[in-house]
Every structure is written in structure tokens, then in C-alpha cells.
Motif scaffolding. Structure first.
Motif, PDB file in Angstrom:
ATOM      1  N   GLU A 108      32.340   1.435  12.722  1.00 31.23           N
ATOM      2  CA  GLU A 108      33.363   0.398  12.853  1.00 31.23           C
ATOM      3  C   GLU A 108      34.567   0.806  12.007  1.00 31.23           C
ATOM      4  N   PHE A 109      35.759   0.532  12.535  1.00 30.00           N
ATOM      5  CA  PHE A 109      37.002   0.851  11.846  1.00 30.00           C
ATOM      6  C   PHE A 109      37.837  -0.407  11.697  1.00 30.00           C
ATOM      7  N   SER A 110      38.734  -0.391  10.736  1.00 26.85           N
ATOM      8  CA  SER A 110      39.721  -1.455  10.595  1.00 26.85           C
ATOM      9  C   SER A 110      41.094  -0.808  10.536  1.00 26.85           C
ATOM     10  N   PRO A 111      41.945  -1.146  11.510  1.00 27.04           N
ATOM     11  CA  PRO A 111      41.698  -2.011  12.660  1.00 27.04           C
ATOM     12  C   PRO A 111      40.688  -1.374  13.618  1.00 27.04           C
ATOM     13  N   CYS A 170      34.209   8.465   1.261  1.00 30.22           N
ATOM     14  CA  CYS A 170      35.547   8.868   1.666  1.00 30.22           C
ATOM     15  C   CYS A 170      35.386  10.140   2.484  1.00 30.22           C
ATOM     16  N   ARG A 171      36.102  10.236   3.609  1.00 27.69           N
ATOM     17  CA  ARG A 171      36.018  11.474   4.374  1.00 27.69           C
ATOM     18  C   ARG A 171      37.235  11.653   5.254  1.00 27.69           C
ATOM     19  N   TRP A 172      37.456  12.913   5.646  1.00 22.67           N
ATOM     20  CA  TRP A 172      38.501  13.273   6.586  1.00 22.67           C
ATOM     21  C   TRP A 172      37.911  13.246   7.991  1.00 22.67           C
ATOM     22  N   TRP A 173      38.667  12.689   8.948  1.00 17.64           N
ATOM     23  CA  TRP A 173      38.235  12.573  10.337  1.00 17.64           C
ATOM     24  C   TRP A 173      39.237  13.272  11.259  1.00 17.64           C
ATOM     25  N   ASP A 210      46.118  17.320  10.951  1.00 19.84           N
ATOM     26  CA  ASP A 210      46.084  15.954  11.501  1.00 19.84           C
ATOM     27  C   ASP A 210      44.734  15.270  11.330  1.00 19.84           C
ATOM     28  N   ARG A 211      43.991  15.660  10.289  1.00 23.36           N
ATOM     29  CA  ARG A 211      42.778  14.919   9.935  1.00 23.36           C
ATOM     30  C   ARG A 211      43.198  13.703   9.119  1.00 23.36           C
ATOM     31  N   LEU A 212      42.542  12.585   9.378  1.00 20.54           N
ATOM     32  CA  LEU A 212      42.857  11.311   8.737  1.00 20.54           C
ATOM     33  C   LEU A 212      41.835  11.006   7.644  1.00 20.54           C
ATOM     34  N   LEU A 213      42.315  10.644   6.466  1.00 20.94           N
ATOM     35  CA  LEU A 213      41.442  10.290   5.346  1.00 20.94           C
ATOM     36  C   LEU A 213      41.155   8.790   5.392  1.00 20.94           C
ATOM     37  N   LEU A 214      39.867   8.438   5.443  1.00 19.33           N
ATOM     38  CA  LEU A 214      39.456   7.034   5.460  1.00 19.33           C
ATOM     39  C   LEU A 214      38.420   6.771   4.373  1.00 19.33           C
ATOM     40  N   LEU A 215      38.380   5.505   3.929  1.00 18.02           N
ATOM     41  CA  LEU A 215      37.419   5.044   2.934  1.00 18.02           C
ATOM     42  C   LEU A 215      36.396   4.145   3.622  1.00 18.02           C
ATOM     43  N   ARG A 216      35.134   4.256   3.215  1.00 16.79           N
ATOM     44  CA  ARG A 216      34.081   3.392   3.769  1.00 16.79           C
ATOM     45  C   ARG A 216      33.937   2.174   2.862  1.00 16.79           C
ATOM     46  N   TRP A 262      35.215   1.643   8.138  1.00 20.92           N
ATOM     47  CA  TRP A 262      36.124   2.651   7.593  1.00 20.92           C
ATOM     48  C   TRP A 262      37.540   2.108   7.652  1.00 20.92           C
ATOM     49  N   VAL A 263      38.291   2.321   6.577  1.00 18.46           N
ATOM     50  CA  VAL A 263      39.630   1.759   6.449  1.00 18.46           C
ATOM     51  C   VAL A 263      40.550   2.765   5.770  1.00 18.46           C
ATOM     52  N   ALA A 264      41.831   2.670   6.084  1.00 23.86           N
ATOM     53  CA  ALA A 264      42.830   3.522   5.435  1.00 23.86           C
ATOM     54  C   ALA A 264      43.032   3.056   4.001  1.00 23.86           C
ATOM     55  N   PRO A 265      43.264   3.975   3.072  1.00 23.71           N
ATOM     56  CA  PRO A 265      43.515   3.567   1.687  1.00 23.71           C
ATOM     57  C   PRO A 265      44.777   2.722   1.568  1.00 23.71           C
ATOM     58  N   GLY A 266      44.755   1.847   0.592  1.00 20.72           N
ATOM     59  CA  GLY A 266      45.899   0.977   0.353  1.00 20.72           C
ATOM     60  C   GLY A 266      45.437  -0.326  -0.248  1.00 20.72           C
TER      61      GLY A 266
END
Length: 152
Positions: free
Chosen positions: A125-128, A111-114, A16-22, A31-35
Motif C-alpha cells: 500500500e502507498f500513500s497516496p 526505507c528503500r529506493w523503488w 529515477d528511483r524513488l525513495l520511500l519510507l515504510r 509506503w510514503v514519501a519523506p516529509g
């Protein structure tokens, strides 16, 4: 209103680690989800499959539930009044993404797993903006009956 329609993946590994892009902008970073944006005639599923391949090299995406919809009016996408991001749960094995040419074009610097704990305690800061608490609720309470509607 002319919103840019995009689709984003909440890419989760078996732990359940989440991959986010800076994302780096001239005035801030977050940090945001890929897409990314839907191309003409493209479904959300097809767009997300393409974006995950282009941005993080994920070839076989297990796209699952549509869980959130983010709508925001403002200067978030050139030529549009705002954005509509539809978020989907994506399950995958843990892997280490390599930077792609899209990173430079889109201002992605890392890019990292959280883990949820790391997200909830981060100063970043994250989006959302509510992403840490939204993900915590998703993982503890389950998939909502309808996608949650949220702002910035």
C-alpha cells in the motif's frame, strides 16, 4: 476546515528511483514519501529541507517542481480535520539513508529506493494510493502545468 499542512519530497536519484519510507500504524502499514508538517511561519521549501534532513539525512536537497496536492479529511493528524500534503520533486545522488530518531517517533520501520516497475507491480500500500501510476505519469509525461489535486 482545519487541515494539517505538510510538504513531501518525491526524492529521485539519477536513475529515477524513488525513495520511500515504510510507515507502521496499529492497523496497517504503507509506503510514503519523506516529509512532514509545516511549523509556524515556515515556508514549504524550508519545511521540506528540514524534514529531509531530519528523516533521511539529506543535507543538500535540490527541491524542484510542486507537482501534486493531496487533501484528505479524516483521522490522519491529531487535532486536525484532515491533511493537505504538497509534493515536490527532489533530485539527489543515490545514497543509503540511515535510521534517525524521528523514525521511531513517526512509526517508520524501513526505507528503500523503488523503480517505477517495482512500484507498479508491488502488492504494498502507498500513500497516496495512486502513487505508482502518478509517478509513472510524472516521469513519462513531465511536470504538470499545475499541481494535480488528489485524495487519499
Amino acid at each position: 476546515m482545519n487541515l494539517r499542512h505538510s510538504t513531501r519530497g518525491l526524492v529521485l536519484d539519477p536513475s529515477d528511483r524513488l525513495l520511500l519510507l515504510r510507515c507502521e500504524l496499529p492497523d496497517r502499514s504503507f509506503w510514503v514519501a519523506p516529509g512532514g508538517g509545516l511549523e509556524p511561519g515556515e515556508s514549504h521549501h524550508d519545511a521540506l529541507t528540514r524534514e529531509l534532513r531530519e528523516e533521511i539525512g539529506l543535507e543538500a536537497a535540490d527541491i524542484q517542481h510542486h507537482v501534486w496536492r493531496q487533501e484528505a479529511v479524516g483521522p490522519y493528524a491529531a487535532g486536525h480535520d484532515g491533511v493537505r500534503n504538497d509534493y515536490y520533486v527532489v533530485r539527489t545522488e543515490h545514497f543509503e539513508p540511515e535510521p534517525t530518531p524521528d523514525w521511531e517517533l513517526e512509526g517508520i520501520s524501513d526505507c528503500r529506493w523503488w523503480t517505477v516497475s517495482e512500484l507498479l507491480s508491488a502488492e504494498a500500500e502507498f500513500s497516496p494510493r495512486a502513487l505508482p501510476s502518478l509517478l509513472h505519469a510524472l516521469l513519462t509525461e513531465g511536470v504538470p502545468a499545475r499541481p494535480l489535486l488528489m485524495g487519499v
